[in-house]
Scaffold this active site. Sequence first.
Site, PDB file in Angstrom:
ATOM      1  N   LEU A  75       0.808  -1.221   0.000  1.00 35.11           N
ATOM      2  CA  LEU A  75       0.000   0.000   0.000  1.00 35.11           C
ATOM      3  C   LEU A  75       0.843   1.274   0.000  1.00 35.11           C
ATOM      4  CD1 LEU A  75      -2.900  -1.092   2.373  1.00 35.11           C
ATOM      5  CD2 LEU A  75      -2.764  -1.227  -0.126  1.00 35.11           C
ATOM      6  N   CYS A  76       2.160   1.134  -0.008  1.00 28.98           N
ATOM      7  CA  CYS A  76       3.048   2.304  -0.121  1.00 28.98           C
ATOM      8  C   CYS A  76       3.164   2.713  -1.584  1.00 28.98           C
ATOM      9  CB  CYS A  76       4.440   1.974   0.416  1.00 28.98           C
ATOM     10  SG  CYS A  76       4.518   1.867   2.206  1.00 28.98           S
ATOM     11  N   HIS A  77       3.276   4.019  -1.796  1.00 26.92           N
ATOM     12  CA  HIS A  77       3.438   4.545  -3.149  1.00 26.92           C
ATOM     13  C   HIS A  77       4.898   4.429  -3.589  1.00 26.92           C
ATOM     14  CE1 HIS A  77      -0.208   6.547  -1.698  1.00 26.92           C
ATOM     15  NE2 HIS A  77      -0.562   6.630  -2.966  1.00 26.92           N
ATOM     16  N   MET A 113       7.785   5.443   6.021  1.00 30.68           N
ATOM     17  CA  MET A 113       7.957   4.007   5.784  1.00 30.68           C
ATOM     18  C   MET A 113       9.296   3.710   5.123  1.00 30.68           C
ATOM     19  SD  MET A 113       5.478   2.711   7.287  1.00 30.68           S
ATOM     20  CE  MET A 113       5.933   1.036   6.857  1.00 30.68           C
ATOM     21  N   GLU A 114       9.757   4.611   4.277  1.00 30.03           N
ATOM     22  CA  GLU A 114      11.050   4.416   3.629  1.00 30.03           C
ATOM     23  C   GLU A 114      12.185   4.495   4.645  1.00 30.03           C
ATOM     24  OE1 GLU A 114       8.118   4.875   0.627  1.00 30.03           O
ATOM     25  OE2 GLU A 114       8.461   6.074   2.413  1.00 30.03           O
ATOM     26  N   ASP A 128      22.220 -10.962   9.282  1.00 25.16           N
ATOM     27  CA  ASP A 128      22.542 -11.968   8.271  1.00 25.16           C
ATOM     28  C   ASP A 128      24.047 -12.174   8.145  1.00 25.16           C
ATOM     29  OD1 ASP A 128      22.011 -13.785   6.054  1.00 25.16           O
ATOM     30  OD2 ASP A 128      22.778 -12.182   4.776  1.00 25.16           O
TER      31      ASP A 128
END
Length: 161
Positions: A75-77, A113-114, A128
């Site tokens: 849902l992020c652009h 969000m980014e 990792d």
Amino acid sequence: MSQLTHINAAGEAHMVDVSAKAETVREARAEAFVTMRSETLAMIIDGRHHKGDVFATARIVGIQAAKRTWDLIPLCHPLMLSKVEVNLQAEPEHNRVRIETLCRLTGKTGVEMEALTAASVAALTIYDMCKAVQKDMVIGPVRLLAKSGGKSGDFKVEADD
């Protein structure tokens, strides 16, 4: 109380229409931590990791993650980021690495969000790369530190004591 912007009246998830919004400069900062044994942190700091430079790798992966947030979170652009910064700092006094990210653009939607994705995926990259020597590292907390621009206004976390 504010409404959830990604949920419509029928309770269905949808992508927010930002076409009518004005373009403004938007910026967000986030942080994440990876806590580990002192020996693991020393190996990173001293450049003794057999996979190479852990910080350089995590920085590049964090930048790439910010650019691909729209691909990871449906849902992020997709955004044309003008700046992504990923800074990593060893904190030997706490046996951890602190990751701080900054994302900026001139656009119609925010970059929180980014910034959060960049910090999170950089932390996952450290895990990792180091899991062969320590599997019980802890990632977190991950949080938004600040955001500016847009209709919802500015946000900044209170200073930690």
